[in-house]
Motif scaffolding. Sequence first.
Motif, PDB file in Angstrom:
ATOM      1  N   LEU A   5      37.732  33.363  32.768  1.00 19.01           N
ATOM      2  CA  LEU A   5      37.280  34.332  34.139  1.00 19.01           C
ATOM      3  C   LEU A   5      37.899  33.607  35.070  1.00 19.01           C
ATOM      4  CD1 LEU A   5      35.771  36.663  34.849  1.00 19.01           C
ATOM      5  CD2 LEU A   5      33.622  35.319  35.042  1.00 19.01           C
ATOM      6  N   PHE A   6      38.512  34.510  35.992  1.00 17.14           N
ATOM      7  CA  PHE A   6      38.963  34.082  37.430  1.00 17.14           C
ATOM      8  C   PHE A   6      38.429  35.023  38.395  1.00 17.14           C
ATOM      9  CE2 PHE A   6      42.555  32.831  34.322  1.00 17.14           C
ATOM     10  CZ  PHE A   6      42.662  31.580  34.957  1.00 17.14           C
ATOM     11  N   LEU A   7      37.761  34.352  39.315  1.00 20.39           N
ATOM     12  CA  LEU A   7      37.370  35.015  40.749  1.00 20.39           C
ATOM     13  C   LEU A   7      38.389  35.167  41.615  1.00 20.39           C
ATOM     14  CD1 LEU A   7      35.144  34.994  38.962  1.00 20.39           C
ATOM     15  CD2 LEU A   7      33.664  34.643  40.940  1.00 20.39           C
ATOM     16  N   VAL A   8      38.848  36.395  41.962  1.00 15.49           N
ATOM     17  CA  VAL A   8      39.789  36.386  43.370  1.00 15.49           C
ATOM     18  C   VAL A   8      39.294  36.939  44.476  1.00 15.49           C
ATOM     19  CG1 VAL A   8      42.212  37.302  43.885  1.00 15.49           C
ATOM     20  CG2 VAL A   8      41.563  36.757  41.269  1.00 15.49           C
ATOM     21  N   ASN A   9      39.392  36.339  45.638  1.00 18.82           N
ATOM     22  CA  ASN A   9      38.962  37.031  46.836  1.00 18.82           C
ATOM     23  C   ASN A   9      39.822  38.043  47.463  1.00 18.82           C
ATOM     24  OD1 ASN A   9      40.986  35.454  48.341  1.00 18.82           O
ATOM     25  ND2 ASN A   9      39.498  33.940  49.055  1.00 18.82           N
ATOM     26  N   SER A  10      39.563  38.738  48.469  1.00 17.69           N
ATOM     27  CA  SER A  10      40.247  39.678  49.306  1.00 17.69           C
ATOM     28  C   SER A  10      41.626  39.193  49.679  1.00 17.69           C
ATOM     29  CB  SER A  10      39.370  40.435  50.498  1.00 17.69           C
ATOM     30  OG  SER A  10      38.932  39.476  51.406  1.00 17.69           O
ATOM     31  N   SER A  11      41.576  37.947  50.103  1.00 18.35           N
ATOM     32  CA  SER A  11      42.993  37.369  50.603  1.00 18.35           C
ATOM     33  C   SER A  11      43.948  36.892  49.384  1.00 18.35           C
ATOM     34  CB  SER A  11      42.641  36.201  51.220  1.00 18.35           C
ATOM     35  OG  SER A  11      41.821  36.124  52.210  1.00 18.35           O
ATOM     36  N   GLY A  12      43.483  37.294  48.232  1.00 20.65           N
ATOM     37  CA  GLY A  12      44.395  36.975  46.977  1.00 20.65           C
ATOM     38  C   GLY A  12      44.429  35.547  46.395  1.00 20.65           C
ATOM     39  N   ASP A  13      43.342  34.891  46.827  1.00 14.59           N
ATOM     40  CA  ASP A  13      43.055  33.315  46.493  1.00 14.59           C
ATOM     41  C   ASP A  13      42.128  33.276  45.121  1.00 14.59           C
ATOM     42  OD1 ASP A  13      44.798  32.463  48.549  1.00 14.59           O
ATOM     43  OD2 ASP A  13      42.915  32.537  49.924  1.00 14.59           O
ATOM     44  N   ILE A  14      42.623  32.603  44.296  1.00 15.09           N
ATOM     45  CA  ILE A  14      41.493  32.269  43.040  1.00 15.09           C
ATOM     46  C   ILE A  14      40.508  31.092  43.684  1.00 15.09           C
ATOM     47  CG2 ILE A  14      41.343  31.629  40.613  1.00 15.09           C
ATOM     48  CD1 ILE A  14      44.245  32.334  40.431  1.00 15.09           C
ATOM     49  N   PHE A  90      24.331  37.368  39.290  1.00 11.45           N
ATOM     50  CA  PHE A  90      24.789  36.727  40.550  1.00 11.45           C
ATOM     51  C   PHE A  90      23.815  37.110  41.846  1.00 11.45           C
ATOM     52  CE2 PHE A  90      29.176  35.088  39.171  1.00 11.45           C
ATOM     53  CZ  PHE A  90      28.681  34.159  38.301  1.00 11.45           C
ATOM     54  N   GLN A  91      23.877  38.590  41.804  1.00  8.32           N
ATOM     55  CA  GLN A  91      23.276  39.189  43.002  1.00  8.32           C
ATOM     56  C   GLN A  91      21.609  39.047  42.679  1.00  8.32           C
ATOM     57  OE1 GLN A  91      24.721  43.143  43.130  1.00  8.32           O
ATOM     58  NE2 GLN A  91      24.064  43.557  45.019  1.00  8.32           N
ATOM     59  N   ASP A  92      21.158  39.084  41.767  1.00  9.61           N
ATOM     60  CA  ASP A  92      19.739  38.846  41.349  1.00  9.61           C
ATOM     61  C   ASP A  92      19.314  37.202  41.567  1.00  9.61           C
ATOM     62  OD1 ASP A  92      17.090  39.512  40.527  1.00  9.61           O
ATOM     63  OD2 ASP A  92      17.685  39.096  38.437  1.00  9.61           O
ATOM     64  N   TYR A  93      20.191  36.305  41.207  1.00  9.82           N
ATOM     65  CA  TYR A  93      19.745  34.914  41.542  1.00  9.82           C
ATOM     66  C   TYR A  93      19.914  34.693  43.212  1.00  9.82           C
ATOM     67  CZ  TYR A  93      19.204  32.755  37.186  1.00  9.82           C
ATOM     68  OH  TYR A  93      18.563  32.293  35.884  1.00  9.82           O
ATOM     69  N   PHE A  94      21.175  35.032  43.716  1.00 16.22           N
ATOM     70  CA  PHE A  94      21.582  34.453  44.948  1.00 16.22           C
ATOM     71  C   PHE A  94      21.360  35.654  46.075  1.00 16.22           C
ATOM     72  CE2 PHE A  94      25.052  32.890  42.287  1.00 16.22           C
ATOM     73  CZ  PHE A  94      24.202  31.864  41.784  1.00 16.22           C
ATOM     74  N   GLY A  95      20.693  36.719  45.800  1.00 20.38           N
ATOM     75  CA  GLY A  95      20.654  37.863  46.836  1.00 20.38           C
ATOM     76  C   GLY A  95      21.641  38.610  47.200  1.00 20.38           C
ATOM     77  N   VAL A  96      22.864  37.908  47.508  1.00 16.27           N
ATOM     78  CA  VAL A  96      24.023  38.710  47.552  1.00 16.27           C
ATOM     79  C   VAL A  96      25.143  37.998  46.580  1.00 16.27           C
ATOM     80  CG1 VAL A  96      23.583  39.431  49.814  1.00 16.27           C
ATOM     81  CG2 VAL A  96      24.704  37.081  49.422  1.00 16.27           C
ATOM     82  N   CYS A  97      26.046  38.861  46.295  1.00 13.72           N
ATOM     83  CA  CYS A  97      27.374  38.271  45.433  1.00 13.72           C
ATOM     84  C   CYS A  97      28.380  38.135  46.287  1.00 13.72           C
ATOM     85  CB  CYS A  97      27.491  39.158  44.169  1.00 13.72           C
ATOM     86  SG  CYS A  97      28.741  38.625  43.015  1.00 13.72           S
ATOM     87  N   THR A  98      28.822  37.109  47.227  1.00 16.05           N
ATOM     88  CA  THR A  98      29.727  37.098  48.071  1.00 16.05           C
ATOM     89  C   THR A  98      30.427  35.755  47.651  1.00 16.05           C
ATOM     90  OG1 THR A  98      28.297  35.739  49.705  1.00 16.05           O
ATOM     91  CG2 THR A  98      28.441  38.412  49.793  1.00 16.05           C
ATOM     92  N   GLU A  99      31.632  35.537  48.250  1.00 19.21           N
ATOM     93  CA  GLU A  99      32.416  34.411  48.058  1.00 19.21           C
ATOM     94  C   GLU A  99      31.620  32.818  48.327  1.00 19.21           C
ATOM     95  OE1 GLU A  99      36.682  32.345  49.033  1.00 19.21           O
ATOM     96  OE2 GLU A  99      36.429  34.167  49.599  1.00 19.21           O
ATOM     97  N   ALA A 100      30.720  33.232  49.802  1.00 22.15           N
ATOM     98  CA  ALA A 100      30.026  32.061  50.310  1.00 22.15           C
ATOM     99  C   ALA A 100      29.041  31.901  49.414  1.00 22.15           C
ATOM    100  CB  ALA A 100      29.799  32.454  51.455  1.00 22.15           C
ATOM    101  N   ALA A 101      28.307  32.682  48.894  1.00 19.50           N
ATOM    102  CA  ALA A 101      27.198  32.503  48.018  1.00 19.50           C
ATOM    103  C   ALA A 101      27.749  31.815  46.664  1.00 19.50           C
ATOM    104  CB  ALA A 101      26.235  33.871  47.715  1.00 19.50           C
ATOM    105  N   ILE A 102      28.862  32.282  46.014  1.00 20.54           N
ATOM    106  CA  ILE A 102      29.193  31.630  44.923  1.00 20.54           C
ATOM    107  C   ILE A 102      29.397  30.425  45.167  1.00 20.54           C
ATOM    108  CG2 ILE A 102      30.934  31.855  42.976  1.00 20.54           C
ATOM    109  CD1 ILE A 102      30.734  35.007  43.421  1.00 20.54           C
TER     110      ILE A 102
END
Length: 418
Positions: A5-14, A90-102
Amino acid sequence: MIHSLFLVNSSGDIFLEKHWKSVVSRSVCDYFFEAQERATEPENVPPVIPTPHHYLINVLRHKIFFVAVIQTEVPPLFVIEFLHRVVDTFQDYFGVCTEAAIKDNVVVVYELLEEMLDNGFPLATESNILKELIKPPTILRTVVNTITGSTNVGEQLPTGQLSVVPWRRTGVKYTNNEAYFDVVEEIDAIIDKSGSTITAEIQGVIDACVKLTGMPDLTLSFMNPRLLDDVSFHPCVRFKRWEAERILSFIPPDGNFRLLSYHVSSQNLVAIPVYVKHNITFREGSSQGRFELTLGPKQTMGKAVESVLVTSQLPRGVLNVNLNPSQGTYTFDPVTKLLSWDVGKINPQKLPSLKGSMSLQTGASKPDENPTFNIQFKIQQLAISGLKVNRLDMYGEKYKPFKGIKYMTKAGKFQVRT
């Protein structure tokens, strides 16, 4: 099954990767980046991308692409559903599912992924089971873990794991017993320039927040259940009873969960809650164009249309605009040619309008096509399909819970052509 599993942000960075079997090189994501470049919008990236040795299956949530790497044939919807479960967890655990929260909770993220998938196959995806296995992060727990070197992993196996209702833990106790249900409908529509509906459909969900002591058995009935089409249930719903009586009967999970999602596709049942009057003209050989736009509510049962935002991609020949909004504010980007009008709440007595002129390139030919408008809005306390909850009953426990039901309609992909 799922290899990596890879998580890619809006800038195209893994920014995060997880492998369940052997490590797959990041270079496999180059095929995904190529597909992303070909797509005009992030939402248009194909959900399944074949490569010579793998399949890449992705979902876009909260401006993050969750890209799963598969090596064998597998039902794509199975993987897509699992990826949505990961995001919801992730949303349930951290409140939000954002790059910073992860990134802030990266240890918990890896612990969750390890429990949710075993050797590439889904294992524990129910929120209440995961919360017994891995405690949600709190400031105090984080400080203690840092000092003692311990983790959030629980010491005992979850009580619900071996039960016939694995989605609910045993021994639940609350001082205030309450059950809230949110009926949220999203309307997707395309309206042509004469105001006729080309296509319209409703995607609806019923989200629940149930905090009840013991093991309650709930039934939820609707005034008009035949409206619901293409229904998808939480595993707690007894499907046989729904088929026979069109009543939802279930032992609810503890906390927040999605009870069901549904689809209303027959156009005669879809009411369009806003109308648009427009007059956009470009004269041949002239460096000026006329722009007039008026919004109004219709078929809203007297409910207010709020949070209205109109965006439009104007033709390339438009250099600038000089508009006068009767309500709200507008912005225009001369580089991207994107016009955005933040209307706010529509007052039926004084309809909001945006009028003025457009400056065009001198000598340029008249634009080939008129712009289309994308409209966002919200209507509180209204389900646009007409769906209504009749009653909610509880069995198996003696106390009387507090019950509440809220309705909301919002725009999905709502487009008006001119």
